[in-house]
Write a protein that holds these residues in place. Structure first.
Motif, PDB file in Angstrom:
ATOM      1  N   LYS A 265       0.846  -1.191   0.000  1.00 24.06           N
ATOM      2  CA  LYS A 265       0.000   0.000   0.000  1.00 24.06           C
ATOM      3  C   LYS A 265       0.881   1.240   0.000  1.00 24.06           C
ATOM      4  O   LYS A 265       1.848   1.326   0.750  1.00 24.06           O
ATOM      5  CB  LYS A 265      -0.902  -0.003   1.236  1.00 24.06           C
ATOM      6  N   ALA A 266       0.569   2.203  -0.866  1.00 30.00           N
ATOM      7  CA  ALA A 266       1.365   3.434  -0.961  1.00 30.00           C
ATOM      8  C   ALA A 266       1.404   4.151   0.381  1.00 30.00           C
ATOM      9  O   ALA A 266       0.370   4.275   1.061  1.00 30.00           O
ATOM     10  CB  ALA A 266       0.796   4.349  -2.037  1.00 30.00           C
ATOM     11  N   GLY A 267       2.597   4.624   0.774  1.00 33.91           N
ATOM     12  CA  GLY A 267       2.760   5.367   2.026  1.00 33.91           C
ATOM     13  C   GLY A 267       2.906   4.494   3.248  1.00 33.91           C
ATOM     14  O   GLY A 267       2.915   5.006   4.377  1.00 33.91           O
ATOM     15  N   SER A 268       3.028   3.170   3.062  1.00 30.82           N
ATOM     16  CA  SER A 268       3.116   2.270   4.214  1.00 30.82           C
ATOM     17  C   SER A 268       4.491   2.264   4.868  1.00 30.82           C
ATOM     18  O   SER A 268       4.670   1.736   5.951  1.00 30.82           O
ATOM     19  CB  SER A 268       2.738   0.843   3.801  1.00 30.82           C
ATOM     20  N   ARG A 269       5.504   2.847   4.199  1.00 36.01           N
ATOM     21  CA  ARG A 269       6.855   2.925   4.759  1.00 36.01           C
ATOM     22  C   ARG A 269       7.576   4.116   4.130  1.00 36.01           C
ATOM     23  O   ARG A 269       7.094   4.706   3.163  1.00 36.01           O
ATOM     24  CB  ARG A 269       7.641   1.637   4.488  1.00 36.01           C
ATOM     25  N   ASN A 270       8.735   4.444   4.701  1.00 33.13           N
ATOM     26  CA  ASN A 270       9.521   5.552   4.174  1.00 33.13           C
ATOM     27  C   ASN A 270      10.138   5.178   2.830  1.00 33.13           C
ATOM     28  O   ASN A 270      10.609   4.056   2.640  1.00 33.13           O
ATOM     29  CB  ASN A 270      10.629   5.940   5.153  1.00 33.13           C
ATOM     30  N   VAL A 271      10.180   6.127   1.900  1.00 32.74           N
ATOM     31  CA  VAL A 271      10.798   5.923   0.593  1.00 32.74           C
ATOM     32  C   VAL A 271      12.313   5.937   0.751  1.00 32.74           C
ATOM     33  O   VAL A 271      12.862   6.761   1.485  1.00 32.74           O
ATOM     34  CB  VAL A 271      10.358   7.020  -0.395  1.00 32.74           C
ATOM     35  N   ASP A 272      13.012   5.025   0.056  1.00 32.62           N
ATOM     36  CA  ASP A 272      14.468   5.001   0.128  1.00 32.62           C
ATOM     37  C   ASP A 272      15.090   5.064  -1.269  1.00 32.62           C
ATOM     38  O   ASP A 272      14.394   5.236  -2.274  1.00 32.62           O
ATOM     39  CB  ASP A 272      14.971   3.778   0.916  1.00 32.62           C
ATOM     40  N   PHE A 273      16.405   4.908  -1.319  1.00 35.22           N
ATOM     41  CA  PHE A 273      17.177   5.045  -2.552  1.00 35.22           C
ATOM     42  C   PHE A 273      16.675   4.107  -3.648  1.00 35.22           C
ATOM     43  O   PHE A 273      16.481   4.510  -4.797  1.00 35.22           O
ATOM     44  CB  PHE A 273      18.647   4.758  -2.233  1.00 35.22           C
ATOM     45  N   LEU A 274      16.450   2.848  -3.309  1.00 38.74           N
ATOM     46  CA  LEU A 274      16.036   1.868  -4.309  1.00 38.74           C
ATOM     47  C   LEU A 274      14.637   2.167  -4.839  1.00 38.74           C
ATOM     48  O   LEU A 274      14.364   1.965  -6.029  1.00 38.74           O
ATOM     49  CB  LEU A 274      16.105   0.459  -3.714  1.00 38.74           C
ATOM     50  N   ASP A 275      13.755   2.649  -3.991  1.00 40.35           N
ATOM     51  CA  ASP A 275      12.418   3.050  -4.450  1.00 40.35           C
ATOM     52  C   ASP A 275      12.512   4.128  -5.525  1.00 40.35           C
ATOM     53  O   ASP A 275      11.805   4.079  -6.537  1.00 40.35           O
ATOM     54  CB  ASP A 275      11.583   3.589  -3.278  1.00 40.35           C
ATOM     55  N   ILE A 276      13.381   5.106  -5.286  1.00 38.35           N
ATOM     56  CA  ILE A 276      13.544   6.204  -6.245  1.00 38.35           C
ATOM     57  C   ILE A 276      14.052   5.659  -7.588  1.00 38.35           C
ATOM     58  O   ILE A 276      13.556   6.028  -8.656  1.00 38.35           O
ATOM     59  CB  ILE A 276      14.515   7.266  -5.708  1.00 38.35           C
ATOM     60  N   LEU A 277      15.048   4.776  -7.527  1.00 36.51           N
ATOM     61  CA  LEU A 277      15.605   4.225  -8.765  1.00 36.51           C
ATOM     62  C   LEU A 277      14.549   3.458  -9.561  1.00 36.51           C
ATOM     63  O   LEU A 277      14.502   3.518 -10.791  1.00 36.51           O
ATOM     64  CB  LEU A 277      16.772   3.293  -8.455  1.00 36.51           C
ATOM     65  N   LEU A 278      13.687   2.723  -8.869  1.00 36.13           N
ATOM     66  CA  LEU A 278      12.701   1.883  -9.539  1.00 36.13           C
ATOM     67  C   LEU A 278      11.511   2.670 -10.087  1.00 36.13           C
ATOM     68  O   LEU A 278      10.831   2.203 -11.005  1.00 36.13           O
ATOM     69  CB  LEU A 278      12.201   0.799  -8.582  1.00 36.13           C
ATOM     70  N   THR A 279      11.276   3.836  -9.539  1.00 34.60           N
ATOM     71  CA  THR A 279      10.095   4.600  -9.957  1.00 34.60           C
ATOM     72  C   THR A 279      10.429   5.857 -10.752  1.00 34.60           C
ATOM     73  O   THR A 279       9.518   6.500 -11.287  1.00 34.60           O
ATOM     74  CB  THR A 279       9.258   5.005  -8.721  1.00 34.60           C
ATOM     75  N   ALA A 280      11.720   6.224 -10.860  1.00 35.67           N
ATOM     76  CA  ALA A 280      12.097   7.459 -11.547  1.00 35.67           C
ATOM     77  C   ALA A 280      11.776   7.376 -13.041  1.00 35.67           C
ATOM     78  O   ALA A 280      11.884   6.314 -13.665  1.00 35.67           O
ATOM     79  CB  ALA A 280      13.584   7.729 -11.345  1.00 35.67           C
ATOM     80  N   LYS A 281      11.364   8.513 -13.613  1.00 38.27           N
ATOM     81  CA  LYS A 281      11.081   8.625 -15.043  1.00 38.27           C
ATOM     82  C   LYS A 281      11.815   9.841 -15.601  1.00 38.27           C
ATOM     83  O   LYS A 281      11.938  10.866 -14.923  1.00 38.27           O
ATOM     84  CB  LYS A 281       9.578   8.793 -15.292  1.00 38.27           C
ATOM     85  N   ASP A 282      12.288   9.708 -16.839  1.00 33.63           N
ATOM     86  CA  ASP A 282      12.921  10.854 -17.478  1.00 33.63           C
ATOM     87  C   ASP A 282      11.868  11.706 -18.177  1.00 33.63           C
ATOM     88  O   ASP A 282      10.652  11.461 -18.053  1.00 33.63           O
ATOM     89  CB  ASP A 282      14.016  10.406 -18.445  1.00 33.63           C
ATOM     90  N   SER A 283      12.307  12.733 -18.909  1.00 37.85           N
ATOM     91  CA  SER A 283      11.365  13.660 -19.550  1.00 37.85           C
ATOM     92  C   SER A 283      10.502  12.981 -20.609  1.00 37.85           C
ATOM     93  O   SER A 283       9.439  13.493 -20.977  1.00 37.85           O
ATOM     94  CB  SER A 283      12.138  14.829 -20.182  1.00 37.85           C
ATOM     95  N   ASP A 284      10.937  11.815 -21.094  1.00 43.00           N
ATOM     96  CA  ASP A 284      10.155  11.060 -22.074  1.00 43.00           C
ATOM     97  C   ASP A 284       9.289   9.998 -21.426  1.00 43.00           C
ATOM     98  O   ASP A 284       8.670   9.183 -22.120  1.00 43.00           O
ATOM     99  CB  ASP A 284      11.091  10.390 -23.091  1.00 43.00           C
ATOM    100  N   GLY A 285       9.278   9.978 -20.096  1.00 43.08           N
ATOM    101  CA  GLY A 285       8.466   8.996 -19.377  1.00 43.08           C
ATOM    102  C   GLY A 285       9.106   7.621 -19.270  1.00 43.08           C
ATOM    103  O   GLY A 285       8.449   6.661 -18.871  1.00 43.08           O
ATOM    104  N   GLN A 286      10.399   7.526 -19.610  1.00 46.67           N
ATOM    105  CA  GLN A 286      11.101   6.256 -19.556  1.00 46.67           C
ATOM    106  C   GLN A 286      11.826   6.095 -18.219  1.00 46.67           C
ATOM    107  O   GLN A 286      12.433   7.040 -17.720  1.00 46.67           O
ATOM    108  CB  GLN A 286      12.113   6.154 -20.702  1.00 46.67           C
TER     109      GLN A 286
END
Length: 494
Positions: A265-286
């Motif tokens: 469930k979203a917000g169930s824990r603190n976001v960390d480095f790996l979360d950012i890497l897995l969810t990051a998108k560039d300007s083209d949505g990739q």
């Protein structure tokens, strides 16, 4: 079959000899080009065979000679690595700022680390570097770092427990390296490795240790710069095994996190480095590919744990060497923190004098003593001299931080240089670069600084540190600044 083996045995020496000859001819041409490029850059006279390697070495004498040369030769001078190859060394803000203000990539010597860290931020260039740098920047936002204070504090408490059970003389760098590995595993992956307790060192942690040492050994052996020859050596096989183990572990944790993100469930824990890497998108949505994510994870492990361990160790050393400053830090921590043991982001911003001591230690003993670049285009220095395209360049932060044109009494440990009342050095001056500077500066510097602000005050409030006179520290510049014979301190619980 026997005839085939005989033929192969005859061919192998010929192939190796041909490779060496081609390399020699390539270096011979490079020597001619370098001598032409160095006409406006005087420097110390090289030995016909050893070049400047014996005088501009990685030990303390060599580091101090580099500092002297940076002053003598107007901030930039050539260093010959033997009879055929050389680079330009920098040690003055006027040259350093121009060299590091661009996005020039690392020089080819860093490529020896590519089998481990791939094409992450440290080694990538051009559009890929720019894209990935933008995508990773949110991972080091203050809102993320605030949650890491608890993790750093938790890892520091493990260290305190170890030292209280076994006080006396300790090799500080070893303990600091385990502490930073412990913290990074928690911050990167949410993984509790318990590596500080060392009952059984996990395979991943052992391989991170091993691969760092093997890279240093490979750099020191020119024959091992040939990938084919290195793969046949014992160290080459150990290096490949370590890389395979690290990659397997990283891939496993990345896949586990991907599955968790899909189910939790979203917000169930603190976001960390790996979360950012897995969810990051560039300007083209990739997003980042799995290989890119693994490269960035491995790069951060390489770039982060040993360099922070170096800063921690040398800071503790300086506070042991200067008990009057150690006492002032302890008084500040007791005044600002009292009996509080569960620290917050606001708490660590209150120990300003202690942070000045940390920065002064980073000045005298920078964790990364040299930063290398390769010029993508001609660089014109303020005095009109031109560093030509393709030139390998090294910035000696050790020499820069002790340059007498910038620092009064540069060999003296004086935390007041970084006090609010006496602050003369700004981030863009090129005078103080513990995390490099410019577009390719260390993306994790706020992460490292947060850890320093937790760990150093926590140790000082719990232990008195003194030097072991029988084991003096001897600075040595490798990939990071270590002590050649270890960094030993006596720790006494308070």
């Amino acid at each position: 079959m026997a005839a085939l083996i005989t033929i192969l045995l005859q061919i192998s020496p010929i192939c190796i000899g041909t490779l060496l000859l081609l390399k020699f001819l390539q270096l011979l041409k490079r020597k001619h080009d370098l001598k032409k490029a160095f006409k406006d850059f005087p420097g110390p006279k090289p030995h016909w065979l050893y070049g400047n390697t014996r005088e501009i070495s990685g030990d303390l004498d060599g580091l101090l000679r580099t500092t002297d040369c940076a002053t003598t030769y107007n901030g930039v001078f050539p260093v010959w690595m033997g009879p055929l190859d050389a680079f330009l060394n920098m040690g003055h803000p006027s040259t350093v700022k121009h060299v590091l203000s661009g996005t020039d990539p690392k020089d080819e010597s860093y490529a020896l680390m590519r089998p481990w860290i791939g094409d992450g931020l440290l080694l990538s260039g051009g559009r890929k570097w720019d894209r990935n740098r933008r995508m990773l920047t949110p991972a080091f936002h203050m809102d993320i770092l605030k949650h890491y204070v608890e993790i750093f504090n938790e890892s520091a408490k493990v260290l305190l427990g170890k030292w209280r059970e076994n006080p006396g003389c300790v090799e500080t760098f070893h303990h600091m390296s385990l502490l930073t590995l412990d913290s990074m595993m928690k911050c990167l992956f949410g993984h509790h490795s318990n590596c500080q307790l060392e009952t059984v060192r996990p395979a991943y942690i052992q391989c991170v240790y091993d691969v760092s040492d093997l890279i240093i050994k490979r750099i020191m052996n020119p024959l091992h710069h040939f990938g084919f020859l290195y793969s046949l050596s014992e160290n080459g096989r150990k290096f490949q095994y370590a890389c395979d183990t690290i990659h397997e572990h990283s891939n496993k944790l990345i896949e586990q996190r991907r599955q968790l993100l899909a189910s939790e469930k979203a917000g169930s824990r603190n976001v960390d480095f790996l979360d950012i890497l897995l969810t990051a998108k560039d300007s083209d949505g990739q997003g980042l590919t799995d290989k890119e994510i693994r490269d960035e994870v491995d790069t951060f492990m390489f770039a982060g744990h040993d360099s922070t361990a170096s800063t921690l160790s040398w800071c503790l050393y300086n506070l042991a060497l200067h008990p009057e400053y150690q006492d002032r830090c302890r008084e500040e921590v007791e005044r600002e923190w009292g009996d509080k043991t569960d620290l917050t982001w606001d708490d660590i911003q209150k120990v300003s004098f202690t942070f000045s001591c940390i920065k002064e230690s980073q000045r005298l003993f920078p964790p990364v003593p040299n930063v290398s670049r390769c010029a993508e285009k001609d660089i014109t220095l303020p005095d009109g001299r031109v560093i030509p395209k393709g030139m390998r360049m090294a910035v000696s932060s050790f020499a820069l931080h002790r340059n007498p044109d910038v620092w009064d009494n540069p060999e003296e440990y004086d935390p007041s240089r970084f006090s609010e009342q006496n602050k003369k050095i700004n981030a863009g001056s090129g005078s103080f670069i513990p995390f490099s500077m410019g577009p390719r500066n260390c993306i994790g510097q706020a992460f490292a600084t947060t850890q320093l602000k937790v760990v150093i005050p926590t140790i000082i409030r719990n232990f008195r540190l003194t030097l072991d006179p029988t084991r003096p520290a001897e600075p040595e510049a490798m990939l990071i600044l270590r002590s050649k014979n270890g960094l030993y301190l006596n720790i006494t619980p308070l």
